[in-house]
Every structure is written in C-alpha cells, then in structure tokens.
Scaffold this active site. Structure first.
Site, PDB file in Angstrom:
ATOM      1  N   ARG A  62      14.624  84.082  17.912  1.00 33.06           N
ATOM      2  CA  ARG A  62      14.456  83.249  16.838  1.00 33.06           C
ATOM      3  C   ARG A  62      15.382  83.503  15.834  1.00 33.06           C
ATOM      4  NH1 ARG A  62      12.248  79.636  18.846  1.00 33.06           N
ATOM      5  NH2 ARG A  62      10.252  78.527  18.288  1.00 33.06           N
TER       6      ARG A  62
ATOM      7  N   GLU B 135      18.815  78.401  10.235  1.00 38.59           N
ATOM      8  CA  GLU B 135      19.293  77.233  10.953  1.00 38.59           C
ATOM      9  C   GLU B 135      18.591  75.737  10.603  1.00 38.59           C
ATOM     10  OE1 GLU B 135      18.124  78.776  15.014  1.00 38.59           O
ATOM     11  OE2 GLU B 135      16.886  76.824  15.198  1.00 38.59           O
TER      12      GLU B 135
ATOM     13  N   HIS C 213      20.883  76.207  19.240  1.00 41.17           N
ATOM     14  CA  HIS C 213      19.235  76.326  19.638  1.00 41.17           C
ATOM     15  C   HIS C 213      18.855  75.174  20.877  1.00 41.17           C
ATOM     16  CE1 HIS C 213      15.115  77.609  18.037  1.00 41.17           C
ATOM     17  NE2 HIS C 213      15.056  77.442  19.496  1.00 41.17           N
TER      18      HIS C 213
HETATM   19  C1  8YV Z   1      12.709  74.504  21.149  1.00 42.42           C
HETATM   20  C2  8YV Z   1      12.166  77.004  21.440  1.00 42.42           C
HETATM   21  O1  8YV Z   1      13.624  73.734  21.603  1.00 42.42           O
HETATM   22  O2  8YV Z   1      10.210  76.643  22.823  1.00 42.42           O
HETATM   23  C3  8YV Z   1      10.696  77.325  21.948  1.00 42.42           C
HETATM   24  O3  8YV Z   1      10.130  78.092  21.256  1.00 42.42           O
HETATM   25  O4  8YV Z   1      12.805  77.907  20.725  1.00 42.42           O
HETATM   26  C4  8YV Z   1      12.923  75.982  22.028  1.00 42.42           C
HETATM   27  O5  8YV Z   1      12.700  75.623  23.233  1.00 42.42           O
HETATM   28  C5  8YV Z   1      13.058  74.785  19.478  1.00 42.42           C
HETATM   29  O6  8YV Z   1      11.867  75.688  19.399  1.00 42.42           O
HETATM   30  C6  8YV Z   1      12.879  73.434  19.078  1.00 42.42           C
HETATM   31  O7  8YV Z   1      12.694  73.581  17.743  1.00 42.42           O
END
Ligand code: 8YV
Length: 326
Positions: free
Chosen positions: A241, A270, A288
């Site tokens: 993250r 982001e 992402h």
């Molecule tokens: C998502 C992700 O696409 O599942 C998660 O935690 O980081 C990704 O798979 C993303 O969070 C979309 O906001």
C-alpha cells in the site's frame, strides 16, 4: 411479494456481476466511474442495506451513523485499511474482504516488477523506443540477477508466501522474511524461507519485496533509516500500500544510486505520484494493478457478491472481518 434489499455498487464493475446482484437485490450502480467522496457515498447509501465496495471508499463511524439501514459492507479487495472494522462491528454492520482469490495473481505481479526493475526492462524499452540503440555494448543496460540471489519478503501473509514459493522453487533464491510473528514450522518448511529480524532482512536482501497490510503502525515502515540499512545496489518492490514506504526517501535513494532500482505499484497519495519518482529512469511504475488479471478481478467481484448475498439473507459470510454470530 417481499421487496428485495437494496445495495449500492460503489464503482463501475462487470455488467454480468451487476446482473448477478440484480437477481437478489435492488441495485444502484454509479452514474460514472469516479471514486465517491464520503458525503456523496452517504447520500447514495440512504435506504441501502448493502455496499459493494472497491477499496477506496471511506467507511468509518461518521458514515455508519449517517447510514442506519446499512447492514453489510462487502469489499472486493483483500486490503481493508479504508474500513473501520471495529466501528462496523459495534454498529452491527458485517464487513467482508476478498482474500485468497487474488493471491497468485498478485504474487505473479510482484515477480513481474522484481524482474522488470532488476533487469531494467522498462528502462531498456524506453531506451530503444527513443532511438538510442546504436550498437552492442558490454554493459548496455546490464542489471542485477534475480535467480540465485537473496530475496527479502517483508510481510509473510498469503501473498508473501506465494512470492516465497516462486522465489525458492522457480528462481533458486534464498528467501528471508520478516513478519511480526514467525510462521509455524510446518508452513515455513515447504516455503524454504527463513525468519530474520527486520534489520537483518534489510541488511541481507539483494531484493526486498514489501507485502505488509497498511495500518498506522506500518506507516513509513521503510523510510530513510531503513533504506540506509539496505545493501548498496539492492532492488525494492512495493505491492503493499502507498504509505508503507516513504516515497520521497526512496526517490532520494534511487537518485543517488544507493538502491539500483525499484518497482512500485502503490504510492503515497495515489493516483498522484511524488514527482521525484517520475523523474527517475531506474524505477518501474505501475498504477495499482497487481491484482488486475481479468479472471482474478472477476473472482474478487464474485466473492464480494457471494458475501453480500450471505450477509443480507442471514447466512454465514465466506470471508468475514467482523466477528460472526454462531
Ligand atoms: C485492488 C488491492 O485492486 O485487494 C487489494 O487490497 O490492493 C487491489 O487488489 C485495489 O485495492 C483497488 O482499490
């Protein structure tokens, strides 16, 4: 005839998944595909029993208080740092996430970034497209080896373990990991991974891959002091993250050559990026998309739908974050 419960779909998703939802619920789809600021989310959630959430919606006490009809928040993501799970539990709102279905796809992408950064793949393509390839040189775009090197995995959950398997079995890497708690021996052994302290991990890894969930405790887990402990010429990959890594400090370490390269799929603030990162050629930047294979995005959506159906029909949800009543 009994009326169907109403659910809100926070962002545009696949039409056939919406159709699946319509078999069970009155469904409100978003008018456009923009993230919903919380006041707008609250407005749209009036009278809704469920939310199909995509990972960026802020679910906290303010929202819960303003949305008394809400009974379930089902995320299509595995990360849930946007949700105050304790406040949801206290308000009797079921929360679910989407683990497992994206593990292998996300691990693949971690490796894609590692290989691209260490072997300078995108830098090489930019070089070629810019018409700069005139002749062979002994060290033209020469990078670091991935096979046989030492991989440091920071965070050893499902995705960390899937990366460790690829590294040890596919690339003959020595795998070190750091996690708050060491894995049970029977889980650790087949991964051929060794638990070390965070300091040792940083000191010994040729390549470091970050897969810890975000929490306030994980904010800037990798900042200037940690980067200074890393091997000169090491590679860093972040698929966790934004905010886990101090992007400004990382840009500095990349600019000075202290780190050879980085591969980043997530960023502080982001979709805005630290401009210092954009100015560097030794960083691979992606928006992402680690979980973004079509089959996996569909599986994530379907799991969220399964959870919504279970939550709103009084059944046990599949992947709860809030405690379930027996
Ligand atoms: C998502 C992700 O696409 O599942 C998660 O935690 O980081 C990704 O798979 C993303 O969070 C979309 O906001």
């Amino acid at each position: 005839m009994r009326t169907k419960p109403s659910v809100l779909v926070a962002r545009r998703i696949f039409p056939d998944i919406v159709q699946r939802l319509r078999e069970h619920f009155e469904v409100e789809e978003p008018a456009d595909d923009e993230p919903l600021p919380q006041p707008e989310l609250i407005r749209r959630l009036q009278g809704k029993a469920g939310l199909f959430a995509t990972g960026t919606e802020l679910i906290n006490a303010t929202l819960l208080q303003a949305c008394p009809d809400l009974r379930a928040v089902c995320l299509m993501t595995v990360g849930y740092n946007n949700v105050d799970v304790a406040a949801c539990a206290a308000a009797g709102v079921v929360v679910t996430n989407a683990p497992d279905v994206l593990t292998e796809t996300t691990a693949d992408f971690g490796f894609a970034l590692l290989l691209a950064a260490a072997r300078r793949v995108t830098e090489a393509e930019h070089y070629l497209r810019a018409g700069r390839w005139r002749q062979w040189n002994i060290d033209l775009l020469a990078g670091a080896d991935v096979h046989g090197s030492t991989l440091g995995v920071l965070g050893m959950g499902r995705i960390g373990q899937a990366i460790a398997r690829r590294a040890a079995l596919g690339f003959g890497m020595q795998v070190l990991y750091h996690n708050r708690s060491r894995l049970a021996p029977e889980v650790e052994a087949p991964l051929r991974a060794q638990w070390v302290s965070k300091t040792e991990l940083l000191r010994r890894a040729d390549h470091l891959i970050i897969v810890v969930p975000y929490s306030p405790q994980a904010h800037h887990l990798i900042a200037a002091p940690e980067l200074a402990l890393m091997k000169p010429g090491a590679t860093l990959v972040n698929i966790a993250r934004g905010g886990v890594v101090d992007d400004a400090a990382l840009a500095q370490a990349l600019a000075t050559g202290r780190l050879a390269a980085a591969g980043l799929d997530v960023f502080e603030g982001e979709p805005q990026l630290n401009p210092a990162l954009l100015a560097l050629s030794n960083v691979v930047l992606t928006p992402h998309i680690a979980s973004a294979s079509l089959p996996t995005r569909r599986a994530m959506c379907n799991l969220a739908v399964d959870n919504l159906i279970a939550a709103l029909t009084g059944s046990q949800v599949l992947t709860p974050l809030t405690p379930q009543t027996p």
